[in-house]
Design an enzyme around this catalytic site. Structure first.
Site, PDB file in Angstrom:
ATOM      1  N   CYS A  17       3.183 -51.906  -6.896  1.00  9.66           N
ATOM      2  CA  CYS A  17       2.645 -51.751  -5.944  1.00  9.66           C
ATOM      3  C   CYS A  17       3.046 -52.409  -5.094  1.00  9.66           C
ATOM      4  O   CYS A  17       3.758 -53.102  -5.241  1.00  9.66           O
ATOM      5  CB  CYS A  17       0.703 -51.942  -5.810  1.00  9.66           C
ATOM      6  SG  CYS A  17       0.396 -53.773  -5.163  1.00  9.66           S
ATOM      7  N   ASN A  20       1.807 -56.543  -4.641  1.00  9.40           N
ATOM      8  CA  ASN A  20       1.387 -56.776  -5.653  1.00  9.40           C
ATOM      9  C   ASN A  20       0.543 -57.948  -6.100  1.00  9.40           C
ATOM     10  O   ASN A  20      -0.042 -58.783  -6.805  1.00  9.40           O
ATOM     11  CB  ASN A  20       2.795 -57.897  -7.490  1.00  9.40           C
ATOM     12  CG  ASN A  20       2.042 -58.010  -8.933  1.00  9.40           C
ATOM     13  OD1 ASN A  20       2.498 -58.931  -9.562  1.00  9.40           O
ATOM     14  ND2 ASN A  20       0.781 -56.825  -9.104  1.00  9.40           N
ATOM     15  N   CYS A  22      -3.073 -56.018  -5.019  1.00 14.55           N
ATOM     16  CA  CYS A  22      -4.446 -55.175  -4.805  1.00 14.55           C
ATOM     17  C   CYS A  22      -4.378 -54.448  -6.422  1.00 14.55           C
ATOM     18  O   CYS A  22      -4.820 -54.657  -7.038  1.00 14.55           O
ATOM     19  CB  CYS A  22      -4.550 -54.170  -3.563  1.00 14.55           C
ATOM     20  SG  CYS A  22      -4.869 -55.526  -1.917  1.00 14.55           S
ATOM     21  N   ARG A  23      -3.650 -53.703  -6.315  1.00 16.54           N
ATOM     22  CA  ARG A  23      -3.709 -51.892  -7.172  1.00 16.54           C
ATOM     23  C   ARG A  23      -3.180 -52.151  -8.040  1.00 16.54           C
ATOM     24  O   ARG A  23      -3.832 -52.315  -9.403  1.00 16.54           O
ATOM     25  CB  ARG A  23      -3.034 -51.103  -6.174  1.00 16.54           C
ATOM     26  CG  ARG A  23      -3.978 -49.762  -5.034  1.00 16.54           C
ATOM     27  CD  ARG A  23      -2.749 -48.922  -3.935  1.00 16.54           C
ATOM     28  NE  ARG A  23      -1.807 -49.588  -3.461  1.00 16.54           N
ATOM     29  CZ  ARG A  23      -0.714 -48.917  -3.277  1.00 16.54           C
ATOM     30  NH1 ARG A  23      -1.046 -47.952  -2.361  1.00 16.54           N
ATOM     31  NH2 ARG A  23      -0.156 -49.953  -2.304  1.00 16.54           N
ATOM     32  N   SER A  24      -1.884 -52.857  -8.231  1.00 16.59           N
ATOM     33  CA  SER A  24      -0.953 -52.580  -9.950  1.00 16.59           C
ATOM     34  C   SER A  24      -1.745 -53.637  -9.662  1.00 16.59           C
ATOM     35  O   SER A  24      -1.395 -54.313 -11.272  1.00 16.59           O
ATOM     36  CB  SER A  24       0.296 -53.178  -9.474  1.00 16.59           C
ATOM     37  OG  SER A  24       0.840 -54.544  -8.274  1.00 16.59           O
ATOM     38  N   ASP A 136      -3.994 -47.981  -0.411  1.00 21.78           N
ATOM     39  CA  ASP A 136      -4.182 -49.457  -0.361  1.00 21.78           C
ATOM     40  C   ASP A 136      -4.478 -49.657   0.137  1.00 21.78           C
ATOM     41  O   ASP A 136      -5.219 -49.741   1.382  1.00 21.78           O
ATOM     42  CB  ASP A 136      -2.343 -50.320  -0.047  1.00 21.78           C
ATOM     43  CG  ASP A 136      -2.157 -51.323   0.046  1.00 21.78           C
ATOM     44  OD1 ASP A 136      -2.999 -52.106  -0.586  1.00 21.78           O
ATOM     45  OD2 ASP A 136      -1.066 -51.375   0.315  1.00 21.78           O
TER      46      ASP A 136
END
Length: 173
Positions: A17, A20, A22-24, A136
Site C-alpha cells: 500500500c 505500509n 494501514c492496508r498492507s 485507503d
C-alpha cells in the site's frame, strides 16, 4: 535408494500500500492468519511494504491495530519501503491495494516477468463485486477501517484459495 521430495515450494507474497501502516500490514496479518488456519503456513512467506518512505520503522496506524484487534488480528508489522530489485527477486506475487499502487509498482518492474508478479487484491473481492480497490482508510473514520478490513479479508480468502488451487490443483471453498 532415492528419497522423493514431496515438499511444496514456498510461495512468497508481498502486500503493498502507500505507506505500509494501514492496508498492507492488515493484509499481511490477515493472510498469515488464513494460511495458519488452512494448515499451510509452512508453504508461505508473507510480508508487506509501502511505496513511500514516510513511515519506515513505524508500527501500523493505531486505528488499524485497534480495529484489527477486535477481529483477533495482531497487526504489528514494522513498516518498510518497497525495494524493487530485492522484492521483485524475492516474491512470487506482489499484491497491491489500488490502481495507484499498481501503477507505482509496475513502473518499477525491470522486466515483463516482474510486471506479471504484480496483482490487484481487488481481483479477488468475490464477496464485494462492486469494489474495485481497497480504499485507503488513513484520512477516514472507524467505518473506513472496518470496510478496508472487510475487503482485505474477502480478497485474502479468495486469493489463498486461488493459489492453493493453482499450486495443488485442489479447489478450496
Amino acid at each position: 535408494m532415492v528419497k522423493e521430495n514431496h515438499e511444496k515450494r514456498k510461495i512468497a507474497l508481498l502486500f503493498i500500500c502507500l505507506g505500509n501502516i494501514c492496508r498492507s500490514p492488515a493484509a499481511h496479518a490477515i493472510m498469515q492468519r488464513d494460511v495458519e488456519e488452512a494448515g499451510v503456513s509452512d508453504r508461505f512467506l508473507i510480508d508487506s511494504a509501502g511505496i513511500g518512505p514516510w513511515h519506515v520503522g513505524d508500527l501500523p496506524d493505531r486505528r488499524m491495530r485497534q480495529h484489527g484487534a477486535r477481529r483477533g488480528l495482531d497487526i504489528s508489522h514494522i513498516a518498510r519501503q518497497f525495494n524493487a530489485k530485492a522484492d521483485f527477486r524475492a516474491f512470487d506475487r506482489i499484491v497491491v491495494m489500488d490502481e495507484d499502487n499498481y501503477l507505482a509498482i509496475t513502473s518499477k518492474a525491470m522486466s515483463e516477468a516482474d510486471r506479471e508478479k504484480v496483482i490487484r487484491l481487488s481481483d479477488y473481492l468475490l464477496d464485494h463485486p462492486g469494489a474495485h480497490s481497497v480504499p485507503d482508510p488513513y484520512y477516514g473514520n472507524g467505518t473506513d477501517f472496518e470496510l478496508a478490513l472487510d475487503l482485505i479479508e474477502d480478497g485474502c480468502r479468495h486469493l489463498l484459495a486461488a493459489i492453493i488451487e493453482q499450486e495443488d490443483g485442489i479447489a478450496v471453498d
